[in-house]
Scaffold this active site. Sequence first.
Site, mmCIF file in Angstrom:
data_model
loop_
_atom_site.group_PDB
_atom_site.id
_atom_site.type_symbol
_atom_site.label_atom_id
_atom_site.label_comp_id
_atom_site.label_asym_id
_atom_site.label_seq_id
_atom_site.Cartn_x
_atom_site.Cartn_y
_atom_site.Cartn_z
ATOM 1 N N TYR A 54 -16.096 -2.372 7.049
ATOM 2 C CA TYR A 54 -14.736 -1.913 7.368
ATOM 3 C C TYR A 54 -14.371 -2.349 8.793
ATOM 4 C CZ TYR A 54 -10.884 1.405 8.185
ATOM 5 O OH TYR A 54 -9.675 1.976 8.489
ATOM 6 N N GLY A 97 0.816 -1.214 0.000
ATOM 7 C CA GLY A 97 0.000 0.000 0.000
ATOM 8 C C GLY A 97 0.847 1.260 0.000
ATOM 9 N N ILE A 157 -6.606 10.109 10.230
ATOM 10 C CA ILE A 157 -5.235 10.575 10.016
ATOM 11 C C ILE A 157 -5.237 11.800 9.117
ATOM 12 C CG2 ILE A 157 -2.968 10.010 9.076
ATOM 13 C CD1 ILE A 157 -3.479 7.095 9.801
ATOM 14 N N LEU A 174 1.523 3.521 -2.091
ATOM 15 C CA LEU A 174 1.068 4.751 -2.764
ATOM 16 C C LEU A 174 -0.161 5.336 -2.091
ATOM 17 C CD1 LEU A 174 1.630 3.728 -6.512
ATOM 18 C CD2 LEU A 174 3.201 4.867 -4.913
ATOM 19 N N GLY A 175 -0.542 4.778 -0.965
ATOM 20 C CA GLY A 175 -1.717 5.255 -0.237
ATOM 21 C C GLY A 175 -1.375 6.374 0.738
HETATM 22 C C1 VAH Z 1 -11.529 6.011 7.426
HETATM 23 N N1 VAH Z 1 -9.415 7.160 7.756
HETATM 24 O O1 VAH Z 1 -12.074 7.102 7.512
HETATM 25 C C2 VAH Z 1 -10.096 5.887 7.957
HETATM 26 C C3 VAH Z 1 -10.060 5.559 9.431
HETATM 27 C C4 VAH Z 1 -10.990 6.028 11.689
HETATM 28 C C5 VAH Z 1 -11.216 6.068 10.226
HETATM 29 O O2 VAH Z 1 -9.904 4.197 9.665
HETATM 30 O O3 VAH Z 1 -12.075 5.042 6.942
#
Ligand code: VAH
Length: 318
Positions: free
Chosen positions: A142, A8, A172, A10-11
């Site tokens: 997720y 990952g 982040i 390039l993320g």
């Molecule tokens: C998202 N930046 O928004 C990620 C993160 C806490 C959220 O895991 O999916």
Amino acid sequence: MKNILLTGALGQIGSELAVSLRERYGIENVIITDIKADGNKELIESGPFYQCDCRDSKALADIVGRHKIDTIYHLAALLSAVAEANPQKAWDVNINGLYSVLEVAREKHCAVFTPSSIGAFGPTAPKDYTPQDTIQRPTSIYGVTKVTGELLCDYYNHKYGVDTRGVRYPGIISSVTSPSGGTTDYAVHIYYAAVKQKRYTCFLKGDTYLDMIYMPDAIKAAINLMEADPNKLRHRNAFNVSAMNFCPEDQAAYIRRYIPEFEISYNIDPVRQALANSWPNSLEDYAARVEWEWNPEYDLDAVTKDMLKILQERSEGK
Ligand code: VAH
């Protein structure tokens, strides 16, 4: 830790972690991969790069063998909102990708860092100062992949002795690669919009509180954890880490300290608002502070000042 493989690359995290790892361990000792071969040309051409799908365990094993890799930073994953739009692909990438990395790590005796997220908690977890150890019943795909990943990494550690480690990142904030498909992306996009248009339309409600971290601190957390004495780690794959807690209205107020005319408006995205509502308002990260001396440097004012300075200079071509 001598030879590192990063997926990952390039993320959002990978593109900055790759640079930090190479500064620390040497360019030739940090092999970076991504499923894409286009994007950050400077990074791709700055050292050993392979286009590689992390689900392809044979391709990963070949790279690990060729470069005598001893540590894998596995970052390839779909973020929350894009995952919710395509749950089957999210499971495939986030879990089969991790499984492939863990199998290679088991066979080749590599340590593995892979991040979890505050998204690993659901609406039934304590909302404020969510503890390190508490109920995890996420309602998003997720979150399901993040909890599954935490458990899979624990299993590979106690079953096969694989040195698996990880943190639960909050949102982040970064200035190199814009995040794509995340719920917390607003906290990054707002700075770009503030510099370019002096206004921003936010997709989350103005009083939506979430924990956040600045990229330099996120990178420090990953590297410090991987260099920590394993004998001091009571937890392994899912240390809560945080640096600050705010809502869009707070962030707008801090931006106005530097751009007084900045204005924020709202056009709520129901999917991302539901995701944010299901996550903690704030995390408790004492375990990380005790077990490996986690200690963030950037608060919201420092982040706002640094982000606006970087983006302003970039817009002026400096
Ligand atoms: C998202 N930046 O928004 C990620 C993160 C806490 C959220 O895991 O999916």
